[in-house]
Design an enzyme around this catalytic site. Sequence first.
Site, PDB file in Angstrom:
ATOM      1  N   LYS A  49      -8.025 -10.967  -0.574  1.00 18.60           N
ATOM      2  CA  LYS A  49      -7.585 -10.251   0.628  1.00 18.60           C
ATOM      3  C   LYS A  49      -8.909  -9.928   1.367  1.00 18.60           C
ATOM      4  O   LYS A  49      -8.990  -9.776   2.725  1.00 18.60           O
ATOM      5  CB  LYS A  49      -7.198  -8.950   0.226  1.00 18.60           C
ATOM      6  CG  LYS A  49      -5.659  -8.739  -0.327  1.00 18.60           C
ATOM      7  CD  LYS A  49      -5.306  -7.687  -1.122  1.00 18.60           C
ATOM      8  CE  LYS A  49      -3.709  -8.022  -1.511  1.00 18.60           C
ATOM      9  NZ  LYS A  49      -3.220  -7.028  -2.292  1.00 18.60           N
ATOM     10  N   GLN A  93      -5.148  -1.814  -5.138  1.00 18.51           N
ATOM     11  CA  GLN A  93      -4.348  -2.868  -6.028  1.00 18.51           C
ATOM     12  C   GLN A  93      -3.554  -2.221  -6.997  1.00 18.51           C
ATOM     13  O   GLN A  93      -4.114  -1.555  -7.967  1.00 18.51           O
ATOM     14  CB  GLN A  93      -5.330  -3.821  -6.267  1.00 18.51           C
ATOM     15  CG  GLN A  93      -4.924  -5.269  -6.884  1.00 18.51           C
ATOM     16  CD  GLN A  93      -3.957  -5.919  -5.642  1.00 18.51           C
ATOM     17  OE1 GLN A  93      -4.281  -6.063  -4.565  1.00 18.51           O
ATOM     18  NE2 GLN A  93      -2.935  -6.360  -6.142  1.00 18.51           N
ATOM     19  N   ASP A 116      -0.612  -0.589   2.948  1.00 18.47           N
ATOM     20  CA  ASP A 116       0.173  -1.266   1.839  1.00 18.47           C
ATOM     21  C   ASP A 116       1.542  -0.665   2.203  1.00 18.47           C
ATOM     22  O   ASP A 116       2.591  -1.292   1.651  1.00 18.47           O
ATOM     23  CB  ASP A 116      -0.371  -0.483   0.568  1.00 18.47           C
ATOM     24  CG  ASP A 116      -0.405  -1.868  -0.285  1.00 18.47           C
ATOM     25  OD1 ASP A 116      -0.201  -2.982  -0.010  1.00 18.47           O
ATOM     26  OD2 ASP A 116      -0.917  -1.607  -1.316  1.00 18.47           O
TER      27      ASP A 116
END
Length: 291
Positions: A49, A93, A116
């Site tokens: 990422k 994450q 997200d």
Amino acid sequence: MELIDGNLIAAAIIAELKAEVAALPGRKPCIALVRVGDDPASVSYVKKKEKTAAEIGIAGRIHLPPVTITQAELFALIDQLNADPGVDGILVQSPLPKHIDEVAVFRRVSDKKDVDGFNTLNLGKVAQEDETGFVACTPAGIMALLARSGIDLKGKHVVVIGRSLIVGKPVALLALQKKAGANGTVTICHSGTSNLPAITRQADVLIAAIGRAEFVTADMVKPGAVVIDVGINRVPDATKKTGYRLTGDVEFTGVSAIAGKITPVPGGVGPMTVAMLMSNTVKAFRQNRSA
Ligand code: NDP
């Protein structure tokens, strides 16, 4: 059988985002990447990422709290990032350590920076078909893969195996939306479903998000169907340097022999997830700036 190449489609999206970011005046978009501990899969996801953000021209701020961080301390970090006007998107994450309530963490991220797409408001906006929200990256990636492969869901029977909040439920809602490209007739299956193969064999588009290696076999698939394999499973393999190989939720050799189109693992849905995270970050930047 035609292979749906996620690497190629993700690269096209990344190139588009790069051009879009290059044309932005002033400060560039910024994503904060929070990785708790050093779970090997999370280390490689966050690295990927960070690298993709840099390629596009998105600034990446990396936060690496130790695995012993308390929920209160993690909340404090998220609050600080929520309040920071220089941060447009926040990604925490997953998976998080067991002592931390993951859903509470997703909720703590400001809905305006929730790139997200996991917090309550943004999941609700998917149900309401409100396009100001952020769609979770993997479901958004699946829809983009379908659209860019010329697959229109209108009139199609879409069967999703899996009902998780991060993949199964939101992708089912997206396929169901009353809008161009979507408009599918959707069935969601899970571990309580009886006679699963009889249902999956009716699918024009089968989306497997189960987390079980090679679970979907050729006898579960209608000839000519589009098969989207979301699974990422590590299977022990002594012939590999790493000691494992990556495989999807679909038994690729058998299913690809009868499917019309299929995504590989790796190189299918995975790269799309990262591309959509970047797309959400640019969207957050634009929306937060014009707010
Ligand atoms: P979850 O474990 O949260 O959900 C799995 C779902 O599969 C559940 O709804 C479960 O049913 C269902 N299921 C499990 N066993 C069966 C069975 N025997 N028959 C029918 N349904 C079953 O997983 P995720 O949704 O988070 O992830 C799914 C897969 O996708 C994983 O391999 C994960 O690694 C991968 N993934 C890939 C991403 C990418 O970028 N490509 C991103 C996110 C995930 P029930 O609800 O009844 O338990």
